[in-house]
Scaffold this active site. Structure first.
Site, PDB file in Angstrom:
ATOM      1  N   SER A 160       0.749  -1.449   0.121  1.00 43.82           N
ATOM      2  CA  SER A 160       0.009   0.029   0.338  1.00 43.82           C
ATOM      3  C   SER A 160       0.814   1.244   0.102  1.00 43.82           C
ATOM      4  CB  SER A 160      -0.846   0.136   1.238  1.00 43.82           C
ATOM      5  OG  SER A 160      -1.453   1.131   1.416  1.00 43.82           O
ATOM      6  N   TYR A 186      -0.271  -0.112  10.402  1.00 40.61           N
ATOM      7  CA  TYR A 186      -0.608  -0.415   9.090  1.00 40.61           C
ATOM      8  C   TYR A 186       0.556  -0.244   8.291  1.00 40.61           C
ATOM      9  CZ  TYR A 186      -3.092  -0.624   4.450  1.00 40.61           C
ATOM     10  OH  TYR A 186      -3.352  -0.846   3.178  1.00 40.61           O
TER      11      TYR A 186
END
Length: 310
Positions: A160, A186
């Site tokens: 990501s 994350y």
């Protein structure tokens, strides 16, 4: 970045478009999280191109439903559904032990995002790090023998642009001393995914296995459930699931990428390497942090992960 790879496809391309003309008949593929979001589109396109596709999911009933829908649409009935819980090492080991065929494509697609509170799994690891990285590390290394048997296997791992929000903080991966931040956690997990690609490609080059990672872009899926189901990315940069799956499928199928590994892609292009976090959103989603491609950090992380999944 020298020798940066450029393809004819851009952000608007779909998974079907980037794989047009590719024949995967006789190949076997696994897609983790293949029954939701971009995992469905990845599985659907691989099936459309003739692959035998195994959808690895936590919920078998949902997986079976998706498999039936893919068969009805593509005419490919060779869609297998198997249970896999990435945070449960016994589940990963069972999956690996039951796999007894060569494996041509492994798409590490499943993941969680921005879990709101600090959650430590049974092994003592922060949940996002455990799910997005450690589970897939155990799965991929466990399937190494099957990948080596395929003579040119490809591993594709979904990272990501969020990796730009944190390197792997080796001194405190599990937020024992620093205040837990869901976005940093994350980001750290997605940086770990990129580093795995660097280390695995270097280690497995002689086995004919390549490992690449990617940013799928901003797609409204269940992954955003912990951030209100909304995307912060401007509308003009958002994608459909079919567009979001395109880079995964490109890396898994494009014949021009054979033998290329250890790289990070976005919008079907190799991303530009940066030494600072971009402030412009368009630059951010097209960049890869230099710390995510650091071979020394990749080796350090590999050693930690190998001990963690023993």
């Amino acid at each position: 970045m020298s020798n940066r790879i450029v393809t004819p496809f851009g952000a608007d391309a779909t998974a079907d478009e980037v794989s047009e003309g590719v024949d995967l008949t006789g190949t076997r593929a696994i897609v983790t999280g293949g029954a939701s979001g971009i995992g469905i589109e990845t599985s659907r396109t691989l099936a459309r191109r003739g692959a035998v596709v195994t959808i690895a999911v936590r919920d078998i009933s949902t997986g079976n439903k998706v498999a039936a829908e893919i068969t009805a649409e593509t005419g490919n009935s060779r869609i297998d559904v198997r249970r896999l819980e990435l945070t449960d090492m016994s589940s990963v080991r069972t999956f690996v032990d039951e796999w007894d065929e060569p494996l041509d494509v492994l798409v590490n697609n499943a993941g969680v995002m921005a879990v709101p509170g600090l959650t430590i799994d049974g092994g003592g690891w922060e949940r996002q790090f455990a799910t997005n990285f450690l589970g897939h590390f155990a799965l991929t290394t466990g399937l190494h023998h099957a990948l080596a048997r395929a003579n040119g296997a490809r591993v594709v791992s979904v990272s990501s642009s969020g990796h730009l929000f944190s390197p792997v903080v080796f001194g405190d991966i599990n937020f024992r001393f620093r205040t837990y931040d869901p976005v940093q956690a994350y980001g750290q997990s997605k940086t770990a995914v990129v580093l795995f690609g660097v280390a695995a490609s270097a280690r497995w080059e002689n086995d004919g296995i390549t490992v690449n990672t990617l940013n799928p872009g901003a797609i409204a899926t269940s992954l955003q459930r912990h951030v209100g189901g909304k995307l912060a990315t401007p509308v003009e940069l958002q994608k459909t699931p079919a567009q979001g799956a395109s880079t995964s499928v490109l890396l898994a199928t494009d014949p021009h990428l054979a033998g290329i590994g250890g790289r990070y892609f976005n919008d079907n292009q190799e991303a530009s390497r940066v030494d600072r976090r971009p402030t412009d959103i368009a630059e951010l989603v097209n960049s890869v942090a230099s710390y995510a491609l650091d071979p020394d950090a990749a080796e350090r992380l590999w050693d930690i992960a190998a001990r963690a999944v023993e």
